[in-house]
Design an enzyme around this catalytic site. Structure first.
Site, PDB file in Angstrom:
ATOM      1  N   GLY A 221       0.777  -1.325  -0.175  1.00  0.00           N
ATOM      2  CA  GLY A 221       0.058   0.079  -0.092  1.00  0.00           C
ATOM      3  C   GLY A 221       0.873   1.330   0.098  1.00  0.00           C
ATOM      4  O   GLY A 221       2.099   1.242  -0.335  1.00  0.00           O
ATOM      5  N   CYS A 247      12.306  -1.268   0.337  1.00  0.00           N
ATOM      6  CA  CYS A 247      11.243  -0.782  -0.161  1.00  0.00           C
ATOM      7  C   CYS A 247      10.122   0.065   0.615  1.00  0.00           C
ATOM      8  O   CYS A 247      10.606   1.239   0.533  1.00  0.00           O
ATOM      9  CB  CYS A 247      10.342  -2.228  -0.747  1.00  0.00           C
ATOM     10  SG  CYS A 247       9.597  -2.169  -2.137  1.00  0.00           S
ATOM     11  N   HIS A 331      15.037  -5.229  -3.771  1.00  0.00           N
ATOM     12  CA  HIS A 331      14.916  -6.056  -2.949  1.00  0.00           C
ATOM     13  C   HIS A 331      16.332  -6.740  -2.744  1.00  0.00           C
ATOM     14  O   HIS A 331      16.476  -7.649  -3.342  1.00  0.00           O
ATOM     15  CB  HIS A 331      13.865  -6.990  -3.002  1.00  0.00           C
ATOM     16  CG  HIS A 331      12.687  -6.330  -2.432  1.00  0.00           C
ATOM     17  ND1 HIS A 331      12.012  -6.578  -1.328  1.00  0.00           N
ATOM     18  CD2 HIS A 331      11.654  -5.974  -3.256  1.00  0.00           C
ATOM     19  CE1 HIS A 331      10.725  -5.878  -1.297  1.00  0.00           C
ATOM     20  NE2 HIS A 331      10.766  -5.472  -2.729  1.00  0.00           N
ATOM     21  N   GLU A 333      17.303  -8.831  -0.500  1.00  0.00           N
ATOM     22  CA  GLU A 333      17.152 -10.137  -0.081  1.00  0.00           C
ATOM     23  C   GLU A 333      16.512 -11.011  -1.357  1.00  0.00           C
ATOM     24  O   GLU A 333      16.217 -12.178  -1.243  1.00  0.00           O
ATOM     25  CB  GLU A 333      16.278 -10.314   1.155  1.00  0.00           C
ATOM     26  CG  GLU A 333      14.670 -10.334   0.838  1.00  0.00           C
ATOM     27  CD  GLU A 333      13.945  -8.909   0.359  1.00  0.00           C
ATOM     28  OE1 GLU A 333      14.950  -7.986   0.160  1.00  0.00           O
ATOM     29  OE2 GLU A 333      13.045  -8.780  -0.046  1.00  0.00           O
TER      30      GLU A 333
HETATM   31  N1  LIG Z   1       7.511  -4.221  -1.703  1.00  0.00           N
HETATM   32  C1  LIG Z   1       7.168  -3.058  -0.946  1.00  0.00           C
HETATM   33  O1  LIG Z   1       7.645  -2.788   0.275  1.00  0.00           O
HETATM   34  C2  LIG Z   1       6.310  -2.044  -1.719  1.00  0.00           C
HETATM   35  C3  LIG Z   1       6.288  -0.642  -0.905  1.00  0.00           C
HETATM   36  C4  LIG Z   1       4.873  -0.280  -1.325  1.00  0.00           C
HETATM   37  N2  LIG Z   1       3.598  -0.746  -1.018  1.00  0.00           N
HETATM   38  C5  LIG Z   1       4.969   0.300  -2.924  1.00  0.00           C
HETATM   39  O2  LIG Z   1       4.184  -0.174  -3.731  1.00  0.00           O
HETATM   40  O3  LIG Z   1       5.352   1.176  -3.237  1.00  0.00           O
END
Ligand SMILES: NC(=O)CC[C@H](N)C(=O)O
Length: 361
Positions: A221, A247, A331, A333
């Site tokens: 979100g 992220c 990411h 990870e």
């Molecule tokens: N993978 C995430 O942490 C996504 C972060 C955030 N919800 C977005 O869509 O940008």
């Protein structure tokens, strides 16, 4: 085979066939161009509320692995359930073959009451989403219509974050992990290192805890929904303890620092996103799943962009000029995707070691 429909908010209607649960759902329709990794993607809590379109033409052919636990967390999946709202593919293969497969993708979706639709020209659909931007949509089964719903208006993080505090590992460095919907591989990456992990809910006041480093997880979100996390983070930014965010964690760091975030037209979801490390010509190929980004222009003077996306120039991480605070929009990870940037966990723990060296004993 049951016929189902994918309906987009612009009026597009696509007929397809059902697999998984025969039920209707609404959500935000997003696409991923990753060629493998559906067991990981579907269990990534950052996909909560989203109807996921996979552009890779054949899906399901390697089945779904059986669960195995490791330190009470999954060794296989990125959380303990499927988080996507629905799945859209071109060719679905119920037949599967893999040494680790325990069930078909369709049976797995049924277990969690998640609908799938196949027989869709997912590349045409993706072109539309790229032109018009991510759209609201719904999968309609058995003529049971549901209203469109924008999941970004909900506090999805509160829905996927754990209720209580959990402890893992017995390493030397005490790391608080603020769980806004963490992928399990982040926990695994820490547990492979010299860490004692304290996993806390998104709105937990971690500033009360005794710790050496702070980690902010990914999550679903709009980052602006996480007011409590941002408030606690602002306190942590007054101190000097190392902070690392991934992220959603990167977006929260940007917001707590005083910057802004915005919604990307259609987001980045794939395993081959190129990012450049600021101040170098070094490019890394990264795994990504996000729809929002930090607006670098709005960052205060003591913050810089750490990585830049080489496809569209957007911010792929930020860094404080003097304190050990940094983040990545991608990411490190992975799971799935390339693991080339996993060294960032080591960089964070090195910052933790340095911080501890200068503390009075
Ligand atoms: N993978 C995430 O942490 C996504 C972060 C955030 N919800 C977005 O869509 O940008």
């Amino acid at each position: 085979m049951n016929q189902v429909k994918l309906i987009l908010e612009d009026g597009t209607e696509i007929q397809g066939e059902s697999f998984g649960a025969l039920t209707s759902v609404a959500g935000e329709v997003v696409f991923s161009t990753a060629m493998t990794g559906y067991p990981e993607n579907l269990t990534d809590p950052s996909f909560a509320g989203q109807i996921l379109v996979l552009t890779t033409p054949m899906v399901g052919n390697y089945g779904v692995p059986g669960e195995e636990l490791y330190e009470s967390i999954s060794r296989i999946f990125e959380s303990d359930k499927i988080h996507i709202a629905g799945l859209v593919v071109s060719y679905y293969s119920e037949e599967h073959s893999h040494w680790h497969a325990a069930k078909s993708l369709g049976d797995w979706l049924k277990e969690y009451n998640i609908p799938g639709i196949f027989g869709v020209d997912t590349r045409m659909l993706t072109k539309k989403l790229r032109e018009k931007g991510a759209m609201l949509g719904k999968i309609v089964a058995d003529g049971q219509d549901v209203p469109f719903h924008d999941p970004n208006l909900d506090n999805l993080v509160a829905q996927v974050s754990p209720a209580g505090v959990q402890h893992y590992g017995h390493g030397q460095h005490k790391i608080v992990l603020v769980d806004c919907g963490t992928k399990t591989n982040i926990i695994r990456c820490f547990l492979e290192r010299d860490v004692e992990l304290i996993r806390v809910p998104w709105d937990y006041d971690f500033t009360q805890l005794d710790y050496d480093g702070l980690f902010l997880s990914n999550g679903p979100g709009d980052p602006k929904m996480c007011e409590a996390t941002i408030r606690h983070l602002q306190k942590a930014l007054q101190q000097d303890k190392p902070i690392f965010g991934i992220c959603l964690g990167s977006q929260l760091m940007g917001l707590a620092a005083g910057g802004d975030t915005f919604k990307l037209k259609y987001g980045h979801r794939s395993h081959n996103q190129p990012v450049k490390l600021t101040g170098t010509q070094h490019c890394y190929i990264t795994s990504q799943n996000h729809g929002f980004a930090v607006d670098t222009e709005t960052l205060p003077a003591e913050w810089n962009m750490l990585f830049e996306n080489l496809n569209d120039g957007t911010c792929e991480g930020i860094k404080h000029v003097s304190k050990p605070f940094f983040s990545t929009q991608f990411h490190p990870e992975a799971a799935g995707g390339p693991q080339d940037t996993e060294f960032l966990f080591d960089d964070f723990l090195e910052a933790v070691v340095k911080y501890k060296e200068v503390q009075p004993k």
